[in-house]
Design an enzyme around this catalytic site. Structure first.
Site, mmCIF file in Angstrom:
data_model
loop_
_atom_site.group_PDB
_atom_site.id
_atom_site.type_symbol
_atom_site.label_atom_id
_atom_site.label_comp_id
_atom_site.label_asym_id
_atom_site.label_seq_id
_atom_site.Cartn_x
_atom_site.Cartn_y
_atom_site.Cartn_z
ATOM 1 N N ASP A 31 43.748 48.791 48.859
ATOM 2 C CA ASP A 31 44.118 47.518 48.253
ATOM 3 C C ASP A 31 43.962 46.412 49.294
ATOM 4 O O ASP A 31 44.319 46.608 50.463
ATOM 5 C CB ASP A 31 45.579 47.563 47.763
ATOM 6 N N ASN A 32 43.429 45.270 48.868
ATOM 7 C CA ASN A 32 43.292 44.160 49.823
ATOM 8 C C ASN A 32 44.533 43.277 49.878
ATOM 9 O O ASN A 32 44.579 42.299 50.637
ATOM 10 C CB ASN A 32 42.063 43.303 49.498
ATOM 11 N N LEU A 33 45.558 43.605 49.069
ATOM 12 C CA LEU A 33 46.842 42.902 49.026
ATOM 13 C C LEU A 33 46.704 41.436 48.624
ATOM 14 O O LEU A 33 47.605 40.631 48.876
ATOM 15 C CB LEU A 33 47.570 43.000 50.376
ATOM 16 N N GLY A 36 48.219 42.417 45.100
ATOM 17 C CA GLY A 36 49.147 43.533 45.223
ATOM 18 C C GLY A 36 50.211 43.266 46.271
ATOM 19 O O GLY A 36 50.133 42.306 47.040
ATOM 20 N N TYR A 140 36.043 37.636 31.389
ATOM 21 C CA TYR A 140 36.757 38.860 31.754
ATOM 22 C C TYR A 140 36.405 39.990 30.792
ATOM 23 O O TYR A 140 36.091 41.115 31.200
ATOM 24 C CB TYR A 140 38.269 38.608 31.755
ATOM 25 N N ARG A 265 44.452 28.334 24.438
ATOM 26 C CA ARG A 265 43.565 28.294 25.591
ATOM 27 C C ARG A 265 42.198 28.880 25.256
ATOM 28 O O ARG A 265 42.079 29.807 24.455
ATOM 29 C CB ARG A 265 44.172 29.067 26.765
#
Length: 310
Positions: A31-33, A36, A140, A265
């Site tokens: 994980d690149n945080l 997270g 997305y 939206r």
């Protein structure tokens, strides 16, 4: 088994990591945080702070030798995808390709990862089945639909097996930090602070809300059913309007809620409800946590956090 979880410091990934370790597996969290939280990573897991787009990922997997990879790292926000489509594509597609190539090099048995109900777009026929041709209304949703094609071709061309779950709207504790904020976590966090909430649209739009514990169970069933492959819906098969959701929360907290309604939206869909017939027939999956129980747990999680901060 050795199992790698990308995005294991995030919402779904951290819950999945907890369950895998509980079942006795050795787990590597990558994980690149960016969204997270390090505190969510199980203390018994190996941890590597790394972006899934980093080419060194292959070396990490070659060293760890995972039997399975759960790829939970992603850009998950529809509004972000509409504002920054290149970023959404870079993380969700270029990052995916890097993960797939690393899995190939490390001879991973199977990749298990989420797609999304967003791949369907705003189809009129409900419940939505895996066989329906979607027309995503957001970038997305488009990257998730494209993800499914990459997985199919990697299996056909290179033999990398996969299961891809089309999650409905997942909610529960630990959600809402950084980029993973679903409507329930946003509402619960604001209500725990005594603040009002904003609904985009008339509130009659419906979503198929599923508790994170049920999503983890679906992933564990994917480990058990090694013969299964392809795309599967994961949901409750129950559509709930945002107005009904707010009434449920009002009953839980015991006070009125200040609600502001704003225009819909761009990219949001009106109704979503997924069929789980295929998941039930092939994996034995059925959601067990009802909305009231899940909402109580989620709200009290945020309320406890607010009390702790005070």
């Amino acid at each position: 088994m050795n199992i790698c979880v990308t995005g294991g410091a995030g919402f779904i990934g951290s819950h999945l990591t907890d369950r895998l370790i509980e079942e006795g597996h050795r787990v590597l969290v990558i994980d690149n945080l960016f969204t997270g939280s390090r505190e969510f990573v199980n203390a018994k897991a190996d941890f590597r702070e790394m972006d899934i787009r980093d080419t060194a990922l292959t070396e990490v997997l070659l060293e760890f030798k995972p039997d399975y990879v759960f790829h939970e790292a992603a850009q998950t926000m529809v509004p972000v995808s509409m504002e920054k489509p290149a970023l959404d594509c870079d993380i969700n597609l270029m990052g995916l390709i890097n993960v797939l190539n690393a899995c190939r090099a490390a001879h991973v048995k199977k990749l298990i990862m989420p797609s999304s109900a967003a791949v369907y777009g705003d189809l009129d026929t409900l419940p939505l089945t895996e066989a329906m041709q979607g027309a995503p209304s957001s970038f997305y949703g488009l990257t998730k639909l494209t993800t499914e094609s990459y997985l199919r071709i990697y299996k056909e061309a290179f033999g990398l097996d996969y299961i891809c779950f089309r999650y409905s709207n997942v909610y529960g504790p630990r959600q809402g930090h950084g980029g993973e904020g679903g409507v329930i976590s946003i509402f619960c966090e604001r209500l725990a602070k005594g603040q009002g909430v904003t609904v985009y649209g008339d509130g009659e739009q419906t979503r198929d809300f599923i508790y994170v514990g049920d999503v983890v169970e679906a992933n564990m069933l994917a480990l058990q059913h090694t013969e299964c492959s392809g795309v599967y819906n994961v949901s409750t098969e129950v559509g709930t309007s945002l107005n009904t959701l707010l009434n449920e929360l009002k009953s839980i907290i015991g006070t009125d809620i200040d609600v502001t309604y704003e225009p819909t939206r761009t990219g949001d869909i009106k109704h979503s409800r997924l069929s789980i017939k295929k998941s039930n027939d092939n994996l034995g999956f059925r959601a067990k946590i009802d909305l009231t129980s899940g909402l109580k747990t989620t709200y009290h999680y945020f309320a406890d956090m607010e009390n702790f901060d005070m």
